[in-house]
Design a protein around this motif. Structure first.
Motif, PDB file in Angstrom:
ATOM      1  N   THR A   1      62.852  66.761  69.906  1.00  0.00           N
ATOM      2  CA  THR A   1      61.552  67.430  69.977  1.00  0.00           C
ATOM      3  C   THR A   1      61.326  68.280  68.725  1.00  0.00           C
ATOM      4  OG1 THR A   1      62.509  69.292  71.200  1.00  0.00           O
ATOM      5  CG2 THR A   1      61.537  67.500  72.492  1.00  0.00           C
ATOM      6  N   GLU A   2      62.398  68.624  68.038  1.00  0.00           N
ATOM      7  CA  GLU A   2      62.315  69.278  66.724  1.00  0.00           C
ATOM      8  C   GLU A   2      62.884  68.338  65.662  1.00  0.00           C
ATOM      9  OE1 GLU A   2      64.359  72.978  66.834  1.00  0.00           O
ATOM     10  OE2 GLU A   2      62.913  73.946  68.168  1.00  0.00           O
ATOM     11  N   ARG A   3      62.505  68.571  64.423  1.00  0.00           N
ATOM     12  CA  ARG A   3      62.970  67.788  63.278  1.00  0.00           C
ATOM     13  C   ARG A   3      62.574  66.315  63.379  1.00  0.00           C
ATOM     14  NH1 ARG A   3      63.605  72.412  62.250  1.00  0.00           N
ATOM     15  NH2 ARG A   3      65.484  73.434  61.409  1.00  0.00           N
ATOM     16  N   ARG A   4      61.485  66.028  64.062  1.00  0.00           N
ATOM     17  CA  ARG A   4      61.087  64.633  64.213  1.00  0.00           C
ATOM     18  C   ARG A   4      60.693  64.006  62.885  1.00  0.00           C
ATOM     19  NH1 ARG A   4      57.460  64.388  69.804  1.00  0.00           N
ATOM     20  NH2 ARG A   4      59.222  63.978  71.221  1.00  0.00           N
ATOM     21  N   GLY A   5      59.995  64.766  62.060  1.00  0.00           N
ATOM     22  CA  GLY A   5      59.609  64.225  60.757  1.00  0.00           C
ATOM     23  C   GLY A   5      60.825  63.898  59.907  1.00  0.00           C
ATOM     24  N   LEU A   6      61.817  64.793  59.914  1.00  0.00           N
ATOM     25  CA  LEU A   6      63.035  64.568  59.130  1.00  0.00           C
ATOM     26  C   LEU A   6      63.794  63.343  59.635  1.00  0.00           C
ATOM     27  CD1 LEU A   6      65.096  65.506  57.005  1.00  0.00           C
ATOM     28  CD2 LEU A   6      66.121  66.958  58.785  1.00  0.00           C
ATOM     29  N   VAL A   7      63.961  63.231  60.960  1.00  0.00           N
ATOM     30  CA  VAL A   7      64.700  62.100  61.524  1.00  0.00           C
ATOM     31  C   VAL A   7      63.954  60.795  61.266  1.00  0.00           C
ATOM     32  CG1 VAL A   7      65.610  61.087  63.650  1.00  0.00           C
ATOM     33  CG2 VAL A   7      65.795  63.545  63.256  1.00  0.00           C
ATOM     34  N   THR A   8      62.634  60.827  61.399  1.00  0.00           N
ATOM     35  CA  THR A   8      61.839  59.637  61.088  1.00  0.00           C
ATOM     36  C   THR A   8      62.064  59.211  59.645  1.00  0.00           C
ATOM     37  OG1 THR A   8      60.140  60.276  62.692  1.00  0.00           O
ATOM     38  CG2 THR A   8      59.510  58.684  61.003  1.00  0.00           C
ATOM     39  N   GLY A   9      62.097  60.176  58.737  1.00  0.00           N
ATOM     40  CA  GLY A   9      62.342  59.851  57.333  1.00  0.00           C
ATOM     41  C   GLY A   9      63.702  59.226  57.120  1.00  0.00           C
ATOM     42  N   ILE A  10      64.727  59.757  57.799  1.00  0.00           N
ATOM     43  CA  ILE A  10      66.081  59.221  57.640  1.00  0.00           C
ATOM     44  C   ILE A  10      66.154  57.783  58.139  1.00  0.00           C
ATOM     45  CG2 ILE A  10      68.463  59.444  58.438  1.00  0.00           C
ATOM     46  CD1 ILE A  10      68.008  62.490  58.497  1.00  0.00           C
ATOM     47  N   LEU A  11      65.612  57.517  59.334  1.00  0.00           N
ATOM     48  CA  LEU A  11      65.679  56.171  59.900  1.00  0.00           C
ATOM     49  C   LEU A  11      64.791  55.190  59.139  1.00  0.00           C
ATOM     50  CD1 LEU A  11      65.788  56.919  63.739  1.00  0.00           C
ATOM     51  CD2 LEU A  11      67.668  56.567  62.138  1.00  0.00           C
ATOM     52  N   THR A  12      63.675  55.672  58.628  1.00  0.00           N
ATOM     53  CA  THR A  12      62.823  54.821  57.802  1.00  0.00           C
ATOM     54  C   THR A  12      63.536  54.446  56.512  1.00  0.00           C
ATOM     55  OG1 THR A  12      60.833  55.862  58.699  1.00  0.00           O
ATOM     56  CG2 THR A  12      60.597  54.657  56.637  1.00  0.00           C
ATOM     57  N   ALA A  13      64.243  55.406  55.938  1.00  0.00           N
ATOM     58  CA  ALA A  13      65.009  55.123  54.725  1.00  0.00           C
ATOM     59  C   ALA A  13      66.047  54.042  54.983  1.00  0.00           C
ATOM     60  CB  ALA A  13      65.676  56.398  54.222  1.00  0.00           C
ATOM     61  N   ALA A  14      66.652  54.055  56.170  1.00  0.00           N
ATOM     62  CA  ALA A  14      67.625  53.013  56.511  1.00  0.00           C
ATOM     63  C   ALA A  14      66.977  51.643  56.523  1.00  0.00           C
ATOM     64  CB  ALA A  14      68.254  53.300  57.875  1.00  0.00           C
TER      65      ALA A  14
ATOM     66  N   ILE B   1      60.547  52.172  38.473  1.00  0.00           N
ATOM     67  CA  ILE B   1      61.449  51.881  39.581  1.00  0.00           C
ATOM     68  C   ILE B   1      61.772  53.152  40.363  1.00  0.00           C
ATOM     69  CG2 ILE B   1      63.804  51.178  40.142  1.00  0.00           C
ATOM     70  CD1 ILE B   1      61.942  48.845  39.588  1.00  0.00           C
ATOM     71  N   VAL B   2      62.069  54.239  39.642  1.00  0.00           N
ATOM     72  CA  VAL B   2      62.386  55.507  40.316  1.00  0.00           C
ATOM     73  C   VAL B   2      61.176  55.990  41.104  1.00  0.00           C
ATOM     74  CG1 VAL B   2      62.927  57.941  39.949  1.00  0.00           C
ATOM     75  CG2 VAL B   2      64.175  56.175  38.689  1.00  0.00           C
ATOM     76  N   PHE B   3      59.998  55.956  40.475  1.00  0.00           N
ATOM     77  CA  PHE B   3      58.805  56.422  41.178  1.00  0.00           C
ATOM     78  C   PHE B   3      58.506  55.555  42.399  1.00  0.00           C
ATOM     79  CE2 PHE B   3      54.323  55.894  42.093  1.00  0.00           C
ATOM     80  CZ  PHE B   3      53.993  57.202  42.441  1.00  0.00           C
ATOM     81  N   TYR B   4      58.575  54.245  42.236  1.00  0.00           N
ATOM     82  CA  TYR B   4      58.259  53.365  43.358  1.00  0.00           C
ATOM     83  C   TYR B   4      59.272  53.538  44.485  1.00  0.00           C
ATOM     84  CZ  TYR B   4      54.952  49.746  44.676  1.00  0.00           C
ATOM     85  OH  TYR B   4      53.904  49.075  45.243  1.00  0.00           O
ATOM     86  N   GLY B   5      60.525  53.834  44.126  1.00  0.00           N
ATOM     87  CA  GLY B   5      61.505  54.112  45.162  1.00  0.00           C
ATOM     88  C   GLY B   5      61.157  55.355  45.953  1.00  0.00           C
ATOM     89  N   LEU B   6      60.772  56.418  45.275  1.00  0.00           N
ATOM     90  CA  LEU B   6      60.398  57.652  45.971  1.00  0.00           C
ATOM     91  C   LEU B   6      59.200  57.448  46.887  1.00  0.00           C
ATOM     92  CD1 LEU B   6      60.807  60.173  43.008  1.00  0.00           C
ATOM     93  CD2 LEU B   6      62.328  59.910  44.979  1.00  0.00           C
ATOM     94  N   ASP B   7      58.316  56.524  46.518  1.00  0.00           N
ATOM     95  CA  ASP B   7      57.067  56.326  47.252  1.00  0.00           C
ATOM     96  C   ASP B   7      57.135  55.142  48.224  1.00  0.00           C
ATOM     97  OD1 ASP B   7      54.202  57.165  47.484  1.00  0.00           O
ATOM     98  OD2 ASP B   7      53.865  55.096  46.862  1.00  0.00           O
ATOM     99  N   TRP B   8      58.248  54.379  48.240  1.00  0.00           N
ATOM    100  CA  TRP B   8      58.317  53.081  48.913  1.00  0.00           C
ATOM    101  C   TRP B   8      57.830  53.134  50.358  1.00  0.00           C
ATOM    102  CZ3 TRP B   8      59.251  48.263  47.084  1.00  0.00           C
ATOM    103  CH2 TRP B   8      59.579  47.256  47.996  1.00  0.00           C
ATOM    104  N   VAL B   9      58.507  53.874  51.206  1.00  0.00           N
ATOM    105  CA  VAL B   9      58.029  54.046  52.579  1.00  0.00           C
ATOM    106  C   VAL B   9      57.895  55.517  52.923  1.00  0.00           C
ATOM    107  CG1 VAL B   9      58.698  51.858  53.614  1.00  0.00           C
ATOM    108  CG2 VAL B   9      60.402  53.628  53.339  1.00  0.00           C
ATOM    109  N   ALA B  10      57.572  56.324  51.933  1.00  0.00           N
ATOM    110  CA  ALA B  10      57.252  57.721  52.203  1.00  0.00           C
ATOM    111  C   ALA B  10      56.035  57.834  53.121  1.00  0.00           C
ATOM    112  CB  ALA B  10      56.978  58.449  50.883  1.00  0.00           C
TER     113      ALA B  10
END
Length: 428
Positions: free
Chosen positions: A147-160, A345-354
């Motif tokens: 119920t907390e840190r949902r945005g952070l966890v979503t980011g971690i799993l999306t990165a996977a 490449i670095v920029f596109y990586g940062l923006d890939w599924v942000a």
């Protein structure tokens, strides 16, 4: 002397674990992270196998692109039904079956000799299996366990999900060049998917209530909801309900363009496009792997930002910057890797599924308990956009002999997505 009552020992009044202990939700998130990476491994193959399949079988890039497009479309269209199936049968069962289907499709592919087999194994089996392991799975885990840190966890799993597709590229491309054969990478991916199944079955749990815990950050215990029958009917019902609202179409439209400019465009066609300019396949695949590394940073940071800032503005900035970068890409392709290409490449990586954490946050804001299924349908649009560009990009290369028109068109689409994101209304 204090008397202990039955209510004092019931699950609803069970004391929270000591603050110094790591909540079980983080272990579940870690298992989900590894699982998504294992499922995503196969999705790194199409970009490096287009040329080998073309050379061995003589299939056109349009034909191969069609099989990839079927995979991408099913990856998205399966997601909302998989989210509903998880509500009916549980996360663990659905995920274990999905990984087995991925391994089956990848293993059978080594014996294919005809285009219809490519469509069946790469398109249908891998599409169905990976679709069940899509970001709707990440949304379900996040919604149930946090119920907390949902945005952070979503980011971690999306990165996977994204990085698993890209980090495998150097190894798999090295296998192709070393053996002069595309089959060893396919077998490797099948074994990777199977290796993850025991971890899912032994360590993943469907709900915090299964282990007597409240979700991370919750103030009180949350009982496990009963299984929801009629998974397919529920998925369709939620779609019709959401389709009557404006935010759904704006989110679906922006996410379709996200898929077109990532999975459909860069992941599928960057390696052959770079090879057209004389760059070795291994070097081009390594650049995609670098995208995967920076994607982890960008997506987790995006999740952190999503917990603090307006998701609409974040989406607008992400799409606008992505569109500008695509307009410069045709000028950066060369036989060797130069600093401007590394910057891209670095920029596109940062923006890939942000874009995923703010998109999922907007789904939660507007659709509440149905947000995982709604996000599954939004993800379906992401993959339909990816499928169209995967197919049309191959056709454009066959017709024009170059990918330039695809880069420019995708850049213009990203500009449109930025405008669409900014007009999504806030829920009162």
């Amino acid at each position: 002397m204090t008397q202990t009552t039955a209510a004092d020992t019931s699950p609803k009044s069970a004391p929270a674990p000591p603050a110094r202990r790591i909540h079980r939700a983080w272990f579940v998130a870690a298992v989900a992270f590894v699982t998504i990476i294992g499922a995503a491994a196969f999705r790194s193959l199409p970009g490096i196998l287009i040329d080998p399949l073309h050379q061995e079988f003589g299939w056109s890039r349009g034909t191969i692109g069609f099989a990839v497009s079927v995979n991408l479309a099913l990856y998205g269209l399966t997601a909302p039904f998989a989210a509903a199936l998880m509500d009916r049968f549980g996360i663990r069962r659905v995920v274990a079956v999905a990984l087995t289907v991925i391994a089956l499709g990848s293993g059978l592919a080594v014996w294919m000799t005809a285009p219809w087999q490519l469509v069946l194994y790469w398109g249908f089996l891998i599409g169905l299996g990976s679709g069940s392991m899509a970001l709707a799975f990440a949304a379900t885990v996040t919604n149930r366990w946090f119920t907390e840190r949902r945005g952070l966890v979503t980011g971690i799993l999306t990165a996977a999900s994204a990085s698993g597709q890209l980090i495998f590229l150097p190894l798999l491309s090295w296998m192709v060049e070393k053996n002069q054969d595309w089959r060893p990478p396919s077998i490797t991916v099948a074994l990777t998917a199977l290796a993850v199944v025991p971890f899912v079955w032994l360590l993943l749990r469907d709900h915090p209530a299964d282990v007597g815990l409240a979700p991370y950050g919750a103030k009180e215990f949350v009982p496990k909801p009963p299984p929801v029958p009629g998974a397919a009917r529920r998925a369709v019902t939620v779609l019709f309900k959401a389709a009557r609202t404006g935010p759904f179409w704006l989110l679906a439209g922006t996410f379709a363009i996200c898929g077109a400019s990532t999975n459909g465009l860069i992941q599928t066609h960057f390696v052959p496009a770079a090879h057209d300019h004389g760059m070795p396949i291994t070097a081009a695949a390594s650049l995609l792997a670098v995208i995967g590394v920076f994607d982890v940073v960008g997506t987790i940071f995006s999740g952190w930002l999503t917990d603090r800032f307006d998701s609409r503005r974040l989406l607008g900035a992400y799409y606008a910057l992505r569109g500008v970068s695509l307009l410069f890409l045709p000028m950066l392709l060369a036989p060797d890797v130069r600093p401007p290409m590394l910057f891209f490449i670095v920029f596109y990586g940062l923006d890939w599924v942000a874009t995923v954490p703010p998109t999922l946050a907007l789904c939660r804001e507007h659709y509440g308990d149905d947000s995982a299924i709604v996000f599954g349908w939004v993800l379906a649009s992401h993959q339909v956009g990816a499928a169209l560009v995967a197919f049309l990009g191959g056709v454009a290369r066959d017709v024009f002999g170059s990918y330039d028109v695809v880069w420019y068109a995708s850049g213009a689409l990203c500009a449109a997505a930025a405008l669409m994101a900014m007009v999504i209304r806030r829920r009162a």
